[in-house]
Design a protein around this motif. Structure first.
Motif, PDB file in Angstrom:
ATOM      1  N   THR A  76      36.147  40.141  49.779  1.00  0.00           N
ATOM      2  CA  THR A  76      35.231  40.784  48.834  1.00  0.00           C
ATOM      3  C   THR A  76      34.881  39.799  47.721  1.00  0.00           C
ATOM      4  O   THR A  76      35.413  38.691  47.661  1.00  0.00           O
ATOM      5  CB  THR A  76      35.863  42.043  48.206  1.00  0.00           C
ATOM      6  OG1 THR A  76      36.876  41.636  47.271  1.00  0.00           O
ATOM      7  CG2 THR A  76      36.479  42.940  49.264  1.00  0.00           C
ATOM      8  N   GLU A  77      34.022  40.223  46.835  1.00  0.00           N
ATOM      9  CA  GLU A  77      33.613  39.355  45.719  1.00  0.00           C
ATOM     10  C   GLU A  77      34.757  39.036  44.772  1.00  0.00           C
ATOM     11  O   GLU A  77      34.678  38.087  43.980  1.00  0.00           O
ATOM     12  CB  GLU A  77      32.470  40.013  44.935  1.00  0.00           C
ATOM     13  CG  GLU A  77      32.855  41.364  44.330  1.00  0.00           C
ATOM     14  CD  GLU A  77      31.656  42.076  43.732  1.00  0.00           C
ATOM     15  OE1 GLU A  77      31.117  41.568  42.732  1.00  0.00           O
ATOM     16  OE2 GLU A  77      31.270  43.128  44.276  1.00  0.00           O
ATOM     17  N   ILE A  78      35.840  39.817  44.831  1.00  0.00           N
ATOM     18  CA  ILE A  78      36.996  39.534  43.979  1.00  0.00           C
ATOM     19  C   ILE A  78      38.210  39.109  44.805  1.00  0.00           C
ATOM     20  O   ILE A  78      39.337  39.170  44.339  1.00  0.00           O
ATOM     21  CB  ILE A  78      37.351  40.740  43.075  1.00  0.00           C
ATOM     22  CG1 ILE A  78      37.550  42.018  43.890  1.00  0.00           C
ATOM     23  CG2 ILE A  78      36.324  40.936  42.001  1.00  0.00           C
ATOM     24  CD1 ILE A  78      38.010  43.214  43.066  1.00  0.00           C
ATOM     25  N   GLY A  79      37.951  38.679  46.026  1.00  0.00           N
ATOM     26  CA  GLY A  79      39.029  38.181  46.857  1.00  0.00           C
ATOM     27  C   GLY A  79      39.398  39.124  47.988  1.00  0.00           C
ATOM     28  O   GLY A  79      38.791  40.187  48.157  1.00  0.00           O
ATOM     29  N   PRO A  80      40.425  38.760  48.760  1.00  0.00           N
ATOM     30  CA  PRO A  80      40.825  39.607  49.885  1.00  0.00           C
ATOM     31  C   PRO A  80      41.467  40.904  49.416  1.00  0.00           C
ATOM     32  O   PRO A  80      42.134  40.947  48.387  1.00  0.00           O
ATOM     33  CB  PRO A  80      41.842  38.723  50.636  1.00  0.00           C
ATOM     34  CG  PRO A  80      42.385  37.799  49.582  1.00  0.00           C
ATOM     35  CD  PRO A  80      41.250  37.540  48.640  1.00  0.00           C
ATOM     36  N   MET A  81      41.247  41.967  50.209  1.00  0.00           N
ATOM     37  CA  MET A  81      41.897  43.249  49.915  1.00  0.00           C
ATOM     38  C   MET A  81      41.885  44.104  51.175  1.00  0.00           C
ATOM     39  O   MET A  81      41.160  43.793  52.142  1.00  0.00           O
ATOM     40  CB  MET A  81      41.197  43.976  48.769  1.00  0.00           C
ATOM     41  CG  MET A  81      39.787  44.406  49.016  1.00  0.00           C
ATOM     42  SD  MET A  81      39.094  45.275  47.586  1.00  0.00           S
ATOM     43  CE  MET A  81      39.390  44.100  46.287  1.00  0.00           C
ATOM     44  N   PRO A  82      42.693  45.176  51.224  1.00  0.00           N
ATOM     45  CA  PRO A  82      42.736  46.021  52.420  1.00  0.00           C
ATOM     46  C   PRO A  82      41.367  46.603  52.771  1.00  0.00           C
ATOM     47  O   PRO A  82      40.548  46.872  51.897  1.00  0.00           O
ATOM     48  CB  PRO A  82      43.723  47.120  52.022  1.00  0.00           C
ATOM     49  CG  PRO A  82      44.605  46.480  50.996  1.00  0.00           C
ATOM     50  CD  PRO A  82      43.694  45.571  50.227  1.00  0.00           C
ATOM     51  N   GLU A  83      41.135  46.798  54.071  1.00  0.00           N
ATOM     52  CA  GLU A  83      39.830  47.263  54.551  1.00  0.00           C
ATOM     53  C   GLU A  83      39.415  48.599  53.960  1.00  0.00           C
ATOM     54  O   GLU A  83      38.230  48.847  53.755  1.00  0.00           O
ATOM     55  CB  GLU A  83      39.837  47.347  56.079  1.00  0.00           C
ATOM     56  CG  GLU A  83      39.754  45.994  56.768  1.00  0.00           C
ATOM     57  CD  GLU A  83      39.614  46.123  58.276  1.00  0.00           C
ATOM     58  OE1 GLU A  83      39.853  47.254  58.789  1.00  0.00           O
ATOM     59  OE2 GLU A  83      39.279  45.121  58.932  1.00  0.00           O
ATOM     60  N   SER A  84      40.383  49.486  53.696  1.00  0.00           N
ATOM     61  CA  SER A  84      40.031  50.829  53.221  1.00  0.00           C
ATOM     62  C   SER A  84      39.682  50.868  51.736  1.00  0.00           C
ATOM     63  O   SER A  84      39.162  51.865  51.246  1.00  0.00           O
ATOM     64  CB  SER A  84      41.185  51.814  53.492  1.00  0.00           C
ATOM     65  OG  SER A  84      42.317  51.487  52.688  1.00  0.00           O
ATOM     66  N   TRP A  85      39.951  49.779  51.022  1.00  0.00           N
ATOM     67  CA  TRP A  85      39.669  49.775  49.586  1.00  0.00           C
ATOM     68  C   TRP A  85      38.179  49.554  49.334  1.00  0.00           C
ATOM     69  O   TRP A  85      37.507  48.828  50.068  1.00  0.00           O
ATOM     70  CB  TRP A  85      40.454  48.670  48.886  1.00  0.00           C
ATOM     71  CG  TRP A  85      41.947  48.886  48.827  1.00  0.00           C
ATOM     72  CD1 TRP A  85      42.706  49.672  49.648  1.00  0.00           C
ATOM     73  CD2 TRP A  85      42.847  48.267  47.915  1.00  0.00           C
ATOM     74  NE1 TRP A  85      44.028  49.589  49.301  1.00  0.00           N
ATOM     75  CE2 TRP A  85      44.154  48.737  48.225  1.00  0.00           C
ATOM     76  CE3 TRP A  85      42.696  47.376  46.870  1.00  0.00           C
ATOM     77  CZ2 TRP A  85      45.284  48.338  47.529  1.00  0.00           C
ATOM     78  CZ3 TRP A  85      43.814  46.971  46.162  1.00  0.00           C
ATOM     79  CH2 TRP A  85      45.104  47.443  46.484  1.00  0.00           C
ATOM     80  N   GLU A  86      37.695  50.178  48.275  1.00  0.00           N
ATOM     81  CA  GLU A  86      36.330  49.948  47.822  1.00  0.00           C
ATOM     82  C   GLU A  86      36.334  48.954  46.666  1.00  0.00           C
ATOM     83  O   GLU A  86      37.356  48.768  45.998  1.00  0.00           O
ATOM     84  CB  GLU A  86      35.694  51.243  47.299  1.00  0.00           C
ATOM     85  CG  GLU A  86      35.590  52.381  48.282  1.00  0.00           C
ATOM     86  CD  GLU A  86      34.997  53.603  47.596  1.00  0.00           C
ATOM     87  OE1 GLU A  86      33.755  53.651  47.436  1.00  0.00           O
ATOM     88  OE2 GLU A  86      35.775  54.495  47.191  1.00  0.00           O
ATOM     89  N   VAL A  87      35.198  48.356  46.429  1.00  0.00           N
ATOM     90  CA  VAL A  87      34.988  47.577  45.206  1.00  0.00           C
ATOM     91  C   VAL A  87      33.840  48.250  44.465  1.00  0.00           C
ATOM     92  O   VAL A  87      32.724  48.339  44.986  1.00  0.00           O
ATOM     93  CB  VAL A  87      34.650  46.103  45.500  1.00  0.00           C
ATOM     94  CG1 VAL A  87      34.399  45.351  44.197  1.00  0.00           C
ATOM     95  CG2 VAL A  87      35.785  45.439  46.271  1.00  0.00           C
ATOM     96  N   VAL A  88      34.140  48.745  43.257  1.00  0.00           N
ATOM     97  CA  VAL A  88      33.178  49.558  42.513  1.00  0.00           C
ATOM     98  C   VAL A  88      33.027  48.994  41.104  1.00  0.00           C
ATOM     99  O   VAL A  88      34.003  48.543  40.503  1.00  0.00           O
ATOM    100  CB  VAL A  88      33.659  51.027  42.445  1.00  0.00           C
ATOM    101  CG1 VAL A  88      32.647  51.891  41.711  1.00  0.00           C
ATOM    102  CG2 VAL A  88      33.904  51.574  43.843  1.00  0.00           C
ATOM    103  N   GLU A  89      31.818  49.024  40.578  1.00  0.00           N
ATOM    104  CA  GLU A  89      31.608  48.561  39.222  1.00  0.00           C
ATOM    105  C   GLU A  89      32.257  49.517  38.221  1.00  0.00           C
ATOM    106  O   GLU A  89      32.205  50.746  38.397  1.00  0.00           O
ATOM    107  CB  GLU A  89      30.110  48.438  38.922  1.00  0.00           C
ATOM    108  CG  GLU A  89      29.442  47.291  39.659  1.00  0.00           C
ATOM    109  CD  GLU A  89      27.992  47.104  39.226  1.00  0.00           C
ATOM    110  OE1 GLU A  89      27.461  47.978  38.509  1.00  0.00           O
ATOM    111  OE2 GLU A  89      27.401  46.071  39.606  1.00  0.00           O
ATOM    112  N   LEU A  90      32.870  48.951  37.186  1.00  0.00           N
ATOM    113  CA  LEU A  90      33.553  49.764  36.182  1.00  0.00           C
ATOM    114  C   LEU A  90      32.620  50.807  35.578  1.00  0.00           C
ATOM    115  O   LEU A  90      33.025  51.944  35.317  1.00  0.00           O
ATOM    116  CB  LEU A  90      34.107  48.850  35.078  1.00  0.00           C
ATOM    117  CG  LEU A  90      34.892  49.534  33.953  1.00  0.00           C
ATOM    118  CD1 LEU A  90      36.135  50.228  34.498  1.00  0.00           C
ATOM    119  CD2 LEU A  90      35.289  48.513  32.885  1.00  0.00           C
ATOM    120  N   GLY A  91      31.357  50.448  35.392  1.00  0.00           N
ATOM    121  CA  GLY A  91      30.404  51.376  34.784  1.00  0.00           C
ATOM    122  C   GLY A  91      30.130  52.614  35.607  1.00  0.00           C
ATOM    123  O   GLY A  91      29.643  53.614  35.072  1.00  0.00           O
ATOM    124  N   SER A  92      30.421  52.571  36.919  1.00  0.00           N
ATOM    125  CA  SER A  92      30.220  53.755  37.762  1.00  0.00           C
ATOM    126  C   SER A  92      31.451  54.664  37.757  1.00  0.00           C
ATOM    127  O   SER A  92      31.405  55.784  38.254  1.00  0.00           O
ATOM    128  CB  SER A  92      29.884  53.339  39.194  1.00  0.00           C
ATOM    129  OG  SER A  92      31.021  52.754  39.826  1.00  0.00           O
TER     130      SER A  92
END
Length: 416
Positions: A205-221
């Motif tokens: 992801t844009e912030i590095g590797p992470m588990p497939e089930s995790w999302e990456v969401v903007e703090l403002g949302s």
């Protein structure tokens, strides 16, 4: 002559009055460093402040000019800014900075006792009163050797040194626990916030590797993001009799904020349009000196904040605020780099930037498990910090009581 001394009146049986120069000699052996040499080197930076211990050492290859050679058992004392209380007993041969005085105990004076003696308030006050130089105040051997003290007999010196050494070792043991826990927490943060707890396959992801089930969401949302302000200090109606908590950026170091030091009035909130930040919101230092900028905390109270803090008041049910706090600890260096080098404002973060900050979002259950793991380590570390502080208070009390004969070793269960 300085008015500061460690004389005891009336004299306890067997104790005798001396000058500091009667109980030890200054070590004057000069040493010229050799290129590539490995003789241990001690500078002021290698002496703990306020505690008789070393915090590292260098080698002679780090230095060029002539230094003082010392032997194991000698006492090293920082003569530059003596109020910093830098002094310790060496258990190795080496060389030291010329801003350090080396003492060698004479017959009749126990070296370890001497190593504690130089940390007494009276000795430090004497040293401070004999400094010269405004920008770089230094004391000197001719001044220190005139310090007056009452010395116990050698057997009692050894007992006093043994008692204080026991407390010192306990303090150092707590420091090791604190350091180990800090390192473990840092390693776990990297592991759990990239691998999770479920042994899932990973994705990039844009912030590095992470588990497939995790999302990456903007703090403002996930949260309402904003910052506060400071009501005019000159307007007493904003501050006098205030009951509403108001925080500045220094509170960010509390990690979990449960109380405020300052309060504003309802009039200040209304007229200055101060946001009321709800409990369990994330606070972020968007400016600050030293280590403040980029730090985060969770507020456990409803509060107002100043303009140097931003808040993220979470509205998404899927978010565990404390999980986000721990994630933010891993972004500290990144946030500071952005603030100082590539952010919207030089030397600061902005709410606009924070709204776009990517946040990993595992399931709520996994967030809670990860947060609990970190909290357990945090609690262990805080316990060690509190225990260390208690031991440090005990050390200072015993140091004064034993050196002034207000408490005797036999009263502590030690026979002389």
């Amino acid at each position: 002559m300085s008015d500061y001394n460690l004389l005891i009146d009336p004299l306890p049986a067997g104790w005798k009055n001396h000058l500091f120069g009667d109980v030890c000699d200054r070590v004057k052996d000069s040493y010229q460093p050799v290129d590539g040499g490995d003789t241990p080197y001690v500078g002021l930076e290698h002496l703990a402040q306020g505690f008789p211990a070393f915090v590292g050492r260098g080698t002679e290859s780090d230095i060029k000019s002539s230094k003082t050679a010392f032997k194991a058992g000698d006492i090293l004392f920082g003569k530059l800014r003596p109020y910093l209380r830098k002094g310790a007993r060496a258990d190795f041969d080496g060389v030291c900075s010329t801003d350090i005085l080396a003492f060698r105990a004479r017959a009749g004076c126990e070296a370890t006792f001497l190593h504690f003696l130089i940390h007494c308030d009276e000795f430090i006050d004497h040293a401070k009163s004999t400094t010269s130089g405004v920008q770089h105040p230094r004391t000197s051997w001719p001044s220190l050797k005139e310090f007056r003290l009452t010395l116990p007999p050698l057997p009692e010196q050894k007992k006093i040194a043994h008692i204080l050494s026991t407390v010192q070792r306990a303090i150092e043991a707590q420091e090791r626990i604190i350091q180990t826990t800090t390192e473990l927490k840092k390693a776990l943060m990297h592991k759990l916030l990239t691998e999770g707890l479920r042994n899932e396959p990973q994705k990039q992801t844009e912030i590095g590797p992470m588990p497939e089930s995790w999302e990456v969401v903007e703090l403002g949302s996930l949260a309402k993001v904003g910052n506060g302000s400071t009501p005019k200090r000159a307007n007493e109606a904003y501050w006098e009799g205030g009951t509403i908590p108001w925080l500045n950026s220094t509170k960010i170091h509390d990690r979990f904020i449960t109380e405020a030091d300052q309060f504003v009035t309802p009039q200040a909130v209304k007229e200055c349009h101060l946001p009321r930040v709800a409990p369990n919101s994330l606070l972020i230092a968007i400016t600050g000196q030293g280590k403040t900028l980029g730090n985060s905390a969770i507020t456990r109270i409803e509060t107002c904040i100043n303009q140097h803090l931003a808040y993220a008041q979470f509205h998404a049910a899927k978010i565990v605020p404390v999980f986000v706090l721990w994630f933010m600890q891993t972004r500290y260096d990144n946030l500071r780099a952005i603030a100082h080098g590539g952010g919207s404002t030089k030397g600061a973060l902005t709410c606009g930037f924070l709204k776009t900050l990517p946040i990993p979002v595992p399931s709520r259950a996994e967030q809670e498990e990860i947060a609990t793991t970190f909290q357990t380590l945090e609690d262990k570390q805080h316990f060690a910090v509190r225990r260390q502080a208690g031991l440090q208070n005990l050390f200072r009390t015993l140091l004064h009581q034993l050196m002034t004969a207000k408490t005797r070793v036999h009263e502590l269960g030690f026979s002389v």
